[in-house]
Design a protein around this motif. Structure first.
Motif, PDB file in Angstrom:
ATOM      1  N   GLY A 189      77.910 -12.872 -59.698  1.00  0.00           N
ATOM      2  CA  GLY A 189      79.328 -12.746 -59.339  1.00  0.00           C
ATOM      3  C   GLY A 189      80.220 -13.013 -60.543  1.00  0.00           C
ATOM      4  O   GLY A 189      81.165 -12.272 -60.802  1.00  0.00           O
TER       5      GLY A 189
ATOM      6  N   GLY B 267      82.283  -9.893 -61.736  1.00  0.00           N
ATOM      7  CA  GLY B 267      83.695 -10.093 -61.428  1.00  0.00           C
ATOM      8  C   GLY B 267      84.505 -10.512 -62.644  1.00  0.00           C
ATOM      9  O   GLY B 267      85.728 -10.378 -62.660  1.00  0.00           O
ATOM     10  N   ALA B 268      83.831 -11.029 -63.662  1.00  0.00           N
ATOM     11  CA  ALA B 268      84.579 -11.601 -64.775  1.00  0.00           C
ATOM     12  C   ALA B 268      84.020 -11.168 -66.140  1.00  0.00           C
ATOM     13  O   ALA B 268      84.592 -10.305 -66.802  1.00  0.00           O
TER      14      ALA B 268
ATOM     15  N   VAL C 159      95.556 -11.258 -66.451  1.00  0.00           N
ATOM     16  CA  VAL C 159      94.452 -12.175 -66.167  1.00  0.00           C
ATOM     17  C   VAL C 159      93.384 -11.454 -65.344  1.00  0.00           C
ATOM     18  O   VAL C 159      93.554 -11.243 -64.144  1.00  0.00           O
TER      19      VAL C 159
ATOM     20  N   GLN D 160      90.234 -15.301 -56.976  1.00  0.00           N
ATOM     21  CA  GLN D 160      91.244 -16.013 -57.773  1.00  0.00           C
ATOM     22  C   GLN D 160      92.636 -15.388 -57.682  1.00  0.00           C
ATOM     23  O   GLN D 160      93.583 -15.846 -58.324  1.00  0.00           O
TER      24      GLN D 160
HETATM   25  P1  TYM Z   1      85.024 -19.616 -61.384  1.00  0.00           P
HETATM   26  O1  TYM Z   1      84.427 -20.441 -62.454  1.00  0.00           O
HETATM   27  O2  TYM Z   1      84.739 -19.959 -59.959  1.00  0.00           O
HETATM   28  O3  TYM Z   1      84.628 -18.110 -61.583  1.00  0.00           O
HETATM   29  C1  TYM Z   1      84.838 -17.475 -62.836  1.00  0.00           C
HETATM   30  C2  TYM Z   1      85.213 -16.016 -62.632  1.00  0.00           C
HETATM   31  O4  TYM Z   1      84.188 -15.357 -61.877  1.00  0.00           O
HETATM   32  C3  TYM Z   1      84.756 -14.740 -60.732  1.00  0.00           C
HETATM   33  N1  TYM Z   1      83.817 -14.826 -59.617  1.00  0.00           N
HETATM   34  C4  TYM Z   1      83.436 -13.784 -58.868  1.00  0.00           C
HETATM   35  N2  TYM Z   1      83.757 -12.486 -58.928  1.00  0.00           N
HETATM   36  C5  TYM Z   1      83.197 -11.671 -58.012  1.00  0.00           C
HETATM   37  N3  TYM Z   1      82.315 -12.103 -57.059  1.00  0.00           N
HETATM   38  C6  TYM Z   1      81.972 -13.400 -56.967  1.00  0.00           C
HETATM   39  N4  TYM Z   1      81.114 -13.818 -56.052  1.00  0.00           N
HETATM   40  C7  TYM Z   1      82.533 -14.314 -57.909  1.00  0.00           C
HETATM   41  N5  TYM Z   1      82.412 -15.656 -58.115  1.00  0.00           N
HETATM   42  C8  TYM Z   1      83.203 -15.943 -59.158  1.00  0.00           C
HETATM   43  C9  TYM Z   1      86.013 -15.530 -60.432  1.00  0.00           C
HETATM   44  O5  TYM Z   1      86.939 -14.781 -59.673  1.00  0.00           O
HETATM   45  C10 TYM Z   1      86.516 -15.848 -61.825  1.00  0.00           C
HETATM   46  O6  TYM Z   1      87.230 -14.748 -62.354  1.00  0.00           O
HETATM   47  N6  TYM Z   1      89.786 -21.094 -61.131  1.00  0.00           N
HETATM   48  C11 TYM Z   1      88.842 -20.270 -61.870  1.00  0.00           C
HETATM   49  C12 TYM Z   1      88.751 -20.618 -63.330  1.00  0.00           C
HETATM   50  C13 TYM Z   1      90.036 -20.630 -64.069  1.00  0.00           C
HETATM   51  C14 TYM Z   1      90.792 -19.502 -64.490  1.00  0.00           C
HETATM   52  C15 TYM Z   1      91.914 -20.032 -65.197  1.00  0.00           C
HETATM   53  C16 TYM Z   1      90.635 -18.135 -64.342  1.00  0.00           C
HETATM   54  C17 TYM Z   1      90.715 -21.725 -64.494  1.00  0.00           C
HETATM   55  N7  TYM Z   1      91.822 -21.372 -65.187  1.00  0.00           N
HETATM   56  C18 TYM Z   1      92.875 -19.181 -65.745  1.00  0.00           C
HETATM   57  C19 TYM Z   1      91.605 -17.291 -64.889  1.00  0.00           C
HETATM   58  C20 TYM Z   1      92.701 -17.829 -65.580  1.00  0.00           C
HETATM   59  C21 TYM Z   1      87.486 -20.437 -61.261  1.00  0.00           C
HETATM   60  O7  TYM Z   1      87.171 -21.403 -60.618  1.00  0.00           O
HETATM   61  O8  TYM Z   1      86.600 -19.492 -61.596  1.00  0.00           O
END
Ligand code: TYM
Length: 332
Positions: free
Chosen positions: A17, A21-22, A143, A149
């Motif tokens: 993911g 996703g990222a 972003v 998110q």
């Molecule tokens: P985090 O660490 O949970 O996840 C990082 C990135 O991966 C994406 N993601 C997914 N995309 C698709 N399917 C999934 N199952 C999946 N799981 C995770 C998340 O959407 C993310 O893009 N709050 C954020 C971290 C953060 C952040 C920021 C992001 C802190 N400051 C500033 C952007 C800008 C987070 O917990 O991501």
């Protein structure tokens, strides 16, 4: 100039993911029209308990995941959040701009806290305010994030707009969330209604970026599906969350659209499609995981890269945070 900021939390291992996703999308945005800044958000990780030694390891591992996937520290700024004090500082200033009611609407807090909201850290509650600081300390305009998110990036816009309004300035940009592609919400392999996450109970629910080929094959083989074969058109994926998820994953990994995947594989049974999906995942992830392992053998090199990235990050963020303080009337 358009500027991209995004972050990943070092809490547990990276999943498919996170990749689809990222990270994969970050790599695609690098070197184009955008200035790109990528962060390992360790201050966000500690909103829930982290073992200190494990946090250090996980922080380096997320950095290794970025690098192994193709983030180039010459083309992008790569660093860990706590090394740049502007994040925590602007996070506090935004705590005084954001409203309690806004935090109360955040679905991620509700999901994480469950019935135990009172027992959570104050940091977990204020998490979105720090995330707004991450983004706005760089005046980031775009972003890229996964679907989960989106609400946090929208809150970032609310904070920027309120700050600009309250102080009568046009200082912070209204940042655009970039959520594009077939795999913006990769689901749990055992339950297609839940998100694939680093912290789910069973390892069989997720593909980790560091899983070996046999593990990946086994997890896809055991992935839950309904018995019907792949449909002949996209419409046929409605109300079939597990089937849709595997099609989306295939699309994300191959660079095809879900429609193209259906055009190619419509009518196939799972006995055919799952092995094809596993082979594709191994083809894409194996080179990344072996490079991650190589990088993790030299933690000093990873630390050197992040320290250098932090210097470059400070050069952008410190003046923006100083200006913010000044606008708010803080003597410095
Ligand atoms: P985090 O660490 O949970 O996840 C990082 C990135 O991966 C994406 N993601 C997914 N995309 C698709 N399917 C999934 N199952 C999946 N799981 C995770 C998340 O959407 C993310 O893009 N709050 C954020 C971290 C953060 C952040 C920021 C992001 C802190 N400051 C500033 C952007 C800008 C987070 O917990 O991501």
């Amino acid at each position: 100039a358009p500027r991209v900021f995004s972050g990943i939390k070092p809490s547990g291992g990276l999943t498919l993911g996170n990749y689809l996703g990222a990270i994969k999308r970050f790599v695609e945005m690098q070197g184009g029209d955008f200035e790109t800044i990528f962060c390992v958000v360790d201050l966000h990780a500690i909103t829930v308990w982290q073992d200190p030694e494990e946090l250090k390891r996980a922080t380096r591992e997320v950095a290794a995941g970025y690098l192994a996937s193709g983030i180039d520290p010459e083309k992008s700024i790569l660093f860990n959040q706590s090394r740049v004090s502007a994040h925590a500082e602007l996070g506090w200033l935004f705590n005084c701009v954001a409203r309690v009611g806004w935090m109360n609407r955040m679905t991620q807090f509700k999901e994480k806290a469950g019935k135990n909201a009172e027992k959570q850290s104050l940091g977990l509650y204020a998490y979105p305010s720090l995330m707004a600081a991450d983004i706005l300390a760089y005046h980031a305009t775009h972003v890229p994030v996964g679907d989960d998110q989106k609400q946090h990036v929208e809150l970032t816009r609310d904070i920027a707009a309120k700050f600009n309004h309250d102080y009568g300035v046009d200082f912070f940009p209204l940042t655009t969330p970039v959520i594009e592609g077939p795999a913006m919400r990769v689901m749990n392999l055992r339950d297609g209604t839940k998100k694939m996450s680093k912290s789910g109970e069973s390892d069989m629910e997720r593909i980790n970026m560091t899983d070996d080929a046999d593990t990946i094959a086994k997890k896809f083989k055991k992935a839950r599906t309904d018995p019907a074969p792949l449909p002949e058109s996209l419409d046929g994926l409605k109300d079939r969350p597990e089937a849709k998820n595997l099609v989306d994953i295939y699309a994300g990994l191959s660079g095809m659209s879900a429609e193209q995947v259906i055009a190619e594989h419509g009518g196939a049974g799972w006995g055919q499609f799952k092995p094809a999906l596993a082979d594709l995942a191994v083809e894409k992830l194996a080179p990344i995981s072996s490079e991650m392992a190589r990088l993790m053998d030299d933690p000093a090199e990873i630390d050197r890269i992040m320290a250098r990235g932090a210097e470059r990050a400070r050069a952008i963020a410190d003046p923006i945070v100083s200006k913010t303080s000044e606008l708010m009337g803080l003597l410095r």
